[in-house]
Motif scaffolding. Structure first.
Motif, PDB file in Angstrom:
ATOM      1  N   TYR A 145       0.834  -1.183   0.000  1.00 23.13           N
ATOM      2  CA  TYR A 145       0.000   0.000   0.000  1.00 23.13           C
ATOM      3  C   TYR A 145       0.874   1.240   0.000  1.00 23.13           C
ATOM      4  CZ  TYR A 145      -3.470   3.404   1.324  1.00 23.13           C
ATOM      5  OH  TYR A 145      -4.280   4.498   1.340  1.00 23.13           O
ATOM      6  N   GLY A 146       0.617   2.151  -0.909  1.00 25.42           N
ATOM      7  CA  GLY A 146       1.308   3.435  -0.951  1.00 25.42           C
ATOM      8  C   GLY A 146       0.424   4.502  -0.326  1.00 25.42           C
ATOM      9  N   LEU A 147       0.678   4.827   0.921  1.00 25.59           N
ATOM     10  CA  LEU A 147      -0.170   5.759   1.654  1.00 25.59           C
ATOM     11  C   LEU A 147      -0.180   7.146   1.025  1.00 25.59           C
ATOM     12  CD1 LEU A 147      -1.958   5.946   4.190  1.00 25.59           C
ATOM     13  CD2 LEU A 147       0.054   6.669   5.458  1.00 25.59           C
ATOM     14  N   LYS A 148       0.973   7.625   0.588  1.00 29.45           N
ATOM     15  CA  LYS A 148       1.057   8.988   0.060  1.00 29.45           C
ATOM     16  C   LYS A 148       0.333   9.156  -1.264  1.00 29.45           C
ATOM     17  CE  LYS A 148       5.163  10.192   2.502  1.00 29.45           C
ATOM     18  NZ  LYS A 148       6.354  10.924   2.590  1.00 29.45           N
ATOM     19  N   ASP A 149       0.395   8.132  -2.109  1.00 29.02           N
ATOM     20  CA  ASP A 149      -0.264   8.259  -3.412  1.00 29.02           C
ATOM     21  C   ASP A 149      -1.523   7.411  -3.533  1.00 29.02           C
ATOM     22  OD1 ASP A 149       0.930   5.788  -3.525  1.00 29.02           O
ATOM     23  OD2 ASP A 149       1.997   6.149  -5.400  1.00 29.02           O
ATOM     24  N   CYS A 150      -2.008   6.891  -2.414  1.00 31.62           N
ATOM     25  CA  CYS A 150      -3.257   6.105  -2.380  1.00 31.62           C
ATOM     26  C   CYS A 150      -3.239   5.004  -3.432  1.00 31.62           C
ATOM     27  CB  CYS A 150      -4.466   7.002  -2.583  1.00 31.62           C
ATOM     28  SG  CYS A 150      -4.616   8.311  -1.373  1.00 31.62           S
ATOM     29  N   SER A 151      -2.206   4.176  -3.383  1.00 29.89           N
ATOM     30  CA  SER A 151      -2.072   3.133  -4.395  1.00 29.89           C
ATOM     31  C   SER A 151      -1.896   1.757  -3.758  1.00 29.89           C
ATOM     32  CB  SER A 151      -0.881   3.421  -5.309  1.00 29.89           C
ATOM     33  OG  SER A 151       0.328   3.317  -4.581  1.00 29.89           O
ATOM     34  N   LEU A 152      -2.272   0.758  -4.506  1.00 30.35           N
ATOM     35  CA  LEU A 152      -1.933  -0.624  -4.216  1.00 30.35           C
ATOM     36  C   LEU A 152      -1.031  -1.070  -5.343  1.00 30.35           C
ATOM     37  CD1 LEU A 152      -5.350  -2.234  -3.195  1.00 30.35           C
ATOM     38  CD2 LEU A 152      -3.484  -1.548  -1.689  1.00 30.35           C
ATOM     39  N   ILE A 153       0.084  -1.659  -4.985  1.00 32.66           N
ATOM     40  CA  ILE A 153       1.026  -2.158  -5.994  1.00 32.66           C
ATOM     41  C   ILE A 153       1.093  -3.668  -5.831  1.00 32.66           C
ATOM     42  CG2 ILE A 153       3.396  -2.096  -6.836  1.00 32.66           C
ATOM     43  CD1 ILE A 153       3.495   0.748  -5.450  1.00 32.66           C
ATOM     44  N   PHE A 154       0.743  -4.389  -6.888  1.00 34.73           N
ATOM     45  CA  PHE A 154       0.753  -5.840  -6.897  1.00 34.73           C
ATOM     46  C   PHE A 154       2.027  -6.297  -7.600  1.00 34.73           C
ATOM     47  CE2 PHE A 154      -3.595  -4.385  -6.723  1.00 34.73           C
ATOM     48  CZ  PHE A 154      -4.137  -5.156  -5.706  1.00 34.73           C
ATOM     49  N   SER A 155       2.765  -7.219  -6.957  1.00 38.22           N
ATOM     50  CA  SER A 155       4.059  -7.602  -7.509  1.00 38.22           C
ATOM     51  C   SER A 155       4.294  -9.101  -7.396  1.00 38.22           C
ATOM     52  CB  SER A 155       5.179  -6.832  -6.809  1.00 38.22           C
ATOM     53  OG  SER A 155       5.148  -7.083  -5.420  1.00 38.22           O
ATOM     54  N   ASP A 156       5.307  -9.533  -8.142  1.00 32.94           N
ATOM     55  CA  ASP A 156       5.733 -10.928  -8.151  1.00 32.94           C
ATOM     56  C   ASP A 156       7.250 -10.950  -8.122  1.00 32.94           C
ATOM     57  OD1 ASP A 156       5.722 -13.697  -8.372  1.00 32.94           O
ATOM     58  OD2 ASP A 156       5.529 -13.649 -10.556  1.00 32.94           O
ATOM     59  N   GLN A 157       7.822 -11.617  -7.129  1.00 37.96           N
ATOM     60  CA  GLN A 157       9.269 -11.736  -6.953  1.00 37.96           C
ATOM     61  C   GLN A 157       9.966 -10.376  -7.018  1.00 37.96           C
ATOM     62  OE1 GLN A 157      10.616 -14.703  -9.755  1.00 37.96           O
ATOM     63  NE2 GLN A 157       9.401 -16.302  -8.761  1.00 37.96           N
ATOM     64  N   GLY A 158       9.375  -9.401  -6.335  1.00 37.51           N
ATOM     65  CA  GLY A 158       9.958  -8.076  -6.247  1.00 37.51           C
ATOM     66  C   GLY A 158       9.736  -7.195  -7.458  1.00 37.51           C
ATOM     67  N   VAL A 159       9.011  -7.683  -8.456  1.00 39.80           N
ATOM     68  CA  VAL A 159       8.759  -6.909  -9.665  1.00 39.80           C
ATOM     69  C   VAL A 159       7.313  -6.410  -9.654  1.00 39.80           C
ATOM     70  CG1 VAL A 159       8.704  -6.952 -12.183  1.00 39.80           C
ATOM     71  CG2 VAL A 159      10.436  -8.292 -10.946  1.00 39.80           C
ATOM     72  N   PRO A 160       7.104  -5.094  -9.595  1.00 38.94           N
ATOM     73  CA  PRO A 160       5.744  -4.558  -9.646  1.00 38.94           C
ATOM     74  C   PRO A 160       5.077  -4.895 -10.980  1.00 38.94           C
ATOM     75  CG  PRO A 160       7.284  -2.890  -8.904  1.00 38.94           C
ATOM     76  CD  PRO A 160       8.103  -4.050  -9.419  1.00 38.94           C
ATOM     77  N   ARG A 161       3.848  -5.391 -10.920  1.00 40.84           N
ATOM     78  CA  ARG A 161       3.129  -5.808 -12.134  1.00 40.84           C
ATOM     79  C   ARG A 161       1.909  -4.944 -12.432  1.00 40.84           C
ATOM     80  NH1 ARG A 161       6.522  -9.092 -14.924  1.00 40.84           N
ATOM     81  NH2 ARG A 161       7.439 -10.621 -13.521  1.00 40.84           N
ATOM     82  N   VAL A 162       1.195  -4.553 -11.366  1.00 37.76           N
ATOM     83  CA  VAL A 162      -0.025  -3.757 -11.529  1.00 37.76           C
ATOM     84  C   VAL A 162      -0.052  -2.713 -10.427  1.00 37.76           C
ATOM     85  CG1 VAL A 162      -2.561  -3.817 -11.420  1.00 37.76           C
ATOM     86  CG2 VAL A 162      -1.330  -5.669 -12.562  1.00 37.76           C
ATOM     87  N   VAL A 163      -0.468  -1.493 -10.787  1.00 40.43           N
ATOM     88  CA  VAL A 163      -0.687  -0.462  -9.784  1.00 40.43           C
ATOM     89  C   VAL A 163      -2.140   0.000  -9.898  1.00 40.43           C
ATOM     90  CG1 VAL A 163       0.084   1.473 -11.227  1.00 40.43           C
ATOM     91  CG2 VAL A 163       0.193   1.659  -8.745  1.00 40.43           C
ATOM     92  N   ALA A 164      -2.758   0.181  -8.740  1.00 40.20           N
ATOM     93  CA  ALA A 164      -4.137   0.646  -8.686  1.00 40.20           C
ATOM     94  C   ALA A 164      -4.207   1.895  -7.817  1.00 40.20           C
ATOM     95  CB  ALA A 164      -5.031  -0.442  -8.093  1.00 40.20           C
ATOM     96  N   GLU A 165      -4.872   2.918  -8.317  1.00 40.37           N
ATOM     97  CA  GLU A 165      -5.206   4.058  -7.463  1.00 40.37           C
ATOM     98  C   GLU A 165      -6.455   3.653  -6.695  1.00 40.37           C
ATOM     99  OE1 GLU A 165      -6.946   8.567  -7.513  1.00 40.37           O
ATOM    100  OE2 GLU A 165      -6.367   7.678  -9.422  1.00 40.37           O
TER     101      GLU A 165
END
Length: 155
Positions: free
Chosen positions: A37-57
């Motif tokens: 969870y990115g509190l400052k930018d209100c985001s969820l970042i979904f990742s696999d093995q340390g690689v971000p795959r999807v970001v959601a506001e």
């Protein structure tokens, strides 16, 4: 609770199921083993093995508590920064306009199925706020319900 609202909420829940199915098909949210969870930018970042795959506001709609056996609207929780719950207060305004208590009280108790209550109220919020779907991560004491405002692939 008025008859029209009960049916309206039921319809909103089915709409949310369809929205979440589209998000799963397009972004494979359940395939990514980690989310942050990115509190400052209100985001969820979904990742696999340390690689971000999807970001959601996102915006936080609310949370359930097993200990308190209730749902708490995010706007009623002073622990969240205003930007995290920005816009969600429109659900409360709708509840006030239509005299719907579960939309205007900060806490909603449920003895039957707290998880179901969380999904129902999240569906109402998703409908009113034109959300793309809802993500519900479990916590030790219940769950958080995040409204997707936008989603995009990173790789």
């Amino acid at each position: 609770m008025s008859d029209w609202y009960e049916q309206w909420r039921h319809d909103a829940l089915h709409e949310l199921i369809e929205k979440n199915d589209r998000v799963m098909a397009d972004f494979r949210i359940n395939d990514w083993p980690r989310w942050d969870y990115g509190l400052k930018d209100c985001s969820l970042i979904f990742s696999d093995q340390g690689v971000p795959r999807v970001v959601a506001e996102v915006r936080l709609i609310g949370s359930t508590s097993k200990a308190l056996n209730n749902w708490q609207w995010a706007w009623a929780n002073s622990n969240w920064p205003p930007e995290v719950v920005s816009g969600v207060e429109a659900v409360k305004a709708y509840g006030e306009e239509h005299a719907i208590a579960e939309l205007t009280h900060g806490w909603v108790e449920d003895d039957d199925d707290l998880n179901q209550k969380g999904w129902e109220l999240s569906a109402v919020a998703a409908r009113l706020l034109n959300g793309l779907g809802v993500y519900r991560p479990q916590t030790d004491n219940g769950a958080l319900f995040f409204l997707y405002r936008s989603l995009r692939h990173l790789t």
